[in-house]
Each structure stands twice: as C-alpha cells, then as structure tokens.
Design a protein around this motif. Structure first.
Motif, PDB file in Angstrom:
ATOM      1  N   VAL A  53       0.832  -1.201   0.000  1.00 41.58           N
ATOM      2  CA  VAL A  53       0.000   0.000   0.000  1.00 41.58           C
ATOM      3  C   VAL A  53       0.869   1.255   0.000  1.00 41.58           C
ATOM      4  N   LEU A  54       0.241   2.360  -0.366  1.00 34.25           N
ATOM      5  CA  LEU A  54       0.857   3.677  -0.311  1.00 34.25           C
ATOM      6  C   LEU A  54       0.045   4.511   0.665  1.00 34.25           C
ATOM      7  N   ILE A  55       0.649   4.864   1.806  1.00 33.22           N
ATOM      8  CA  ILE A  55      -0.026   5.654   2.833  1.00 33.22           C
ATOM      9  C   ILE A  55       0.797   6.907   3.096  1.00 33.22           C
ATOM     10  N   ASP A  56       0.214   8.064   2.862  1.00 34.54           N
ATOM     11  CA  ASP A  56       0.901   9.344   3.081  1.00 34.54           C
ATOM     12  C   ASP A  56       2.266   9.370   2.406  1.00 34.54           C
ATOM     13  N   ASN A  57       2.305   9.011   1.118  1.00 34.67           N
ATOM     14  CA  ASN A  57       3.516   8.994   0.302  1.00 34.67           C
ATOM     15  C   ASN A  57       4.588   8.061   0.876  1.00 34.67           C
ATOM     16  N   GLU A  58       4.169   7.022   1.574  1.00 33.90           N
ATOM     17  CA  GLU A  58       5.087   6.040   2.129  1.00 33.90           C
ATOM     18  C   GLU A  58       4.676   4.664   1.626  1.00 33.90           C
ATOM     19  N   ILE A  59       5.622   3.950   1.012  1.00 32.40           N
ATOM     20  CA  ILE A  59       5.364   2.593   0.543  1.00 32.40           C
ATOM     21  C   ILE A  59       5.475   1.654   1.731  1.00 32.40           C
ATOM     22  N   ARG A  60       4.471   0.805   1.895  1.00 36.44           N
ATOM     23  CA  ARG A  60       4.481  -0.177   2.978  1.00 36.44           C
ATOM     24  C   ARG A  60       4.174  -1.551   2.411  1.00 36.44           C
ATOM     25  N   ILE A  61       4.993  -2.524   2.808  1.00 35.90           N
ATOM     26  CA  ILE A  61       4.715  -3.922   2.519  1.00 35.90           C
ATOM     27  C   ILE A  61       4.287  -4.531   3.839  1.00 35.90           C
ATOM     28  N   ILE A  62       3.076  -5.077   3.863  1.00 35.47           N
ATOM     29  CA  ILE A  62       2.468  -5.513   5.114  1.00 35.47           C
ATOM     30  C   ILE A  62       2.179  -7.012   5.050  1.00 35.47           C
ATOM     31  N   ASP A  63       2.536  -7.717   6.119  1.00 37.97           N
ATOM     32  CA  ASP A  63       2.216  -9.138   6.282  1.00 37.97           C
ATOM     33  C   ASP A  63       1.253  -9.242   7.459  1.00 37.97           C
ATOM     34  N   GLY A  64      -0.014  -9.431   7.167  1.00 40.28           N
ATOM     35  CA  GLY A  64      -1.021  -9.458   8.233  1.00 40.28           C
ATOM     36  C   GLY A  64      -1.119  -8.080   8.875  1.00 40.28           C
ATOM     37  N   GLU A  65      -0.751  -7.991  10.139  1.00 36.71           N
ATOM     38  CA  GLU A  65      -0.774  -6.720  10.852  1.00 36.71           C
ATOM     39  C   GLU A  65       0.621  -6.110  10.996  1.00 36.71           C
ATOM     40  N   ASN A  66       1.648  -6.821  10.529  1.00 34.19           N
ATOM     41  CA  ASN A  66       3.024  -6.378  10.713  1.00 34.19           C
ATOM     42  C   ASN A  66       3.580  -5.743   9.448  1.00 34.19           C
ATOM     43  N   ASP A  67       4.241  -4.599   9.602  1.00 31.84           N
ATOM     44  CA  ASP A  67       4.942  -3.976   8.493  1.00 31.84           C
ATOM     45  C   ASP A  67       6.271  -4.688   8.294  1.00 31.84           C
ATOM     46  N   ILE A  68       6.560  -5.062   7.058  1.00 28.95           N
ATOM     47  CA  ILE A  68       7.835  -5.680   6.709  1.00 28.95           C
ATOM     48  C   ILE A  68       8.788  -4.615   6.191  1.00 28.95           C
ATOM     49  N   PHE A  69       8.236  -3.687   5.397  1.00 26.68           N
ATOM     50  CA  PHE A  69       9.046  -2.641   4.778  1.00 26.68           C
ATOM     51  C   PHE A  69       8.279  -1.333   4.812  1.00 26.68           C
ATOM     52  N   ARG A  70       8.979  -0.233   5.141  1.00 24.63           N
ATOM     53  CA  ARG A  70       8.404   1.115   5.125  1.00 24.63           C
ATOM     54  C   ARG A  70       9.463   2.082   4.641  1.00 24.63           C
ATOM     55  N   GLN A  71       9.088   2.929   3.688  1.00 22.77           N
ATOM     56  CA  GLN A  71       9.999   3.971   3.210  1.00 22.77           C
ATOM     57  C   GLN A  71       9.212   4.970   2.379  1.00 22.77           C
ATOM     58  N   ASN A  72       9.682   6.210   2.370  1.00 24.38           N
ATOM     59  CA  ASN A  72       9.054   7.236   1.545  1.00 24.38           C
ATOM     60  C   ASN A  72       9.162   6.849   0.081  1.00 24.38           C
ATOM     61  N   ALA A  73       8.108   7.087  -0.674  1.00 20.29           N
ATOM     62  CA  ALA A  73       8.086   6.709  -2.090  1.00 20.29           C
ATOM     63  C   ALA A  73       9.185   7.423  -2.872  1.00 20.29           C
ATOM     64  N   ASP A  74       9.505   8.651  -2.493  1.00 18.45           N
ATOM     65  CA  ASP A  74      10.531   9.413  -3.203  1.00 18.45           C
ATOM     66  C   ASP A  74      11.926   8.847  -2.981  1.00 18.45           C
TER      67      ASP A  74
END
Length: 107
Positions: A49-70
C-alpha cells in the motif's frame, strides 16, 4: 498555454497501479558472505500500500518494509505480476530489496 511536450509522471501511475494490491507471496533478496544471491520467501500473504507517500509492505498486521516513495526504487516485473521495491527500510534501518508478487485478479 497548453504544453503538449510535458513529461508524464510515470512513477505516480505505477504507484496507483500497485497501491492496495493483495499479495501472493513476498521474497527478500539476500547476499551471503560468498556473494551468492538468494531470494527467500518471507510471506505468502499480505498487501502493498501507499499511505501518506510512504510505501508499505504488510504481512497481516506487521509492516515488513516502510519507506518514503521518493526515496525508494521500484520496478514492475516483466511478467506484470509483481514489483521489486528497494530502499533503506525504516523498520530495520538497512538497505533492503523485496519482490512482491500480486494475487491474480480481473480488472
């Protein structure tokens, strides 16, 4: 005046395509001490998903990866069924590479 030669923002289009997609599985690129590259399956469920210009890879309820899209590099797979995301993970503070394979769906 209308500028017909204006460049399109292809990244925004790509972000819109993968935002909210369900995941078939997620692999993490790993390089061992000898320089061999492996792609380990780390999840068989989740969402990208993309939330507030941040790419997130989510497994269930846990974030695996988070970083600004830029600050993230992302590429679609030639097959069109996934995307590779590379960047410094805010969770681990390490440069990481993930490949996310989308679940099949009809448009």
């Amino acid at each position: 005046m209308l500028n017909i030669f204006k460049k399109k923002n292809k990244n925004a289009e790509l972000l819109r395509i993968f935002d909210g997609r369900t995941v078939k599985y997620i692999t993490k690129r790993r390089v061992d001490n000898e320089g061999n590259v492996n792609h380990d399956i780390i999840s068989k469920t989740g969402r990208i998903v993309l939330i507030d210009n941040e790419i997130r890879i989510i497994d269930g309820e846990n974030d695996i990866f988070r970083q600004n899209a830029d600050d993230t590099k992302y590429y679609t797979l030639l097959s069109g069924d996934g995307i590779t995301v590379e960047g410094k993970n805010k969770i681990t503070d390490i440069e990481e590479s993930y490949t996310v394979y989308f679940s099949y769906y009809r448009k």
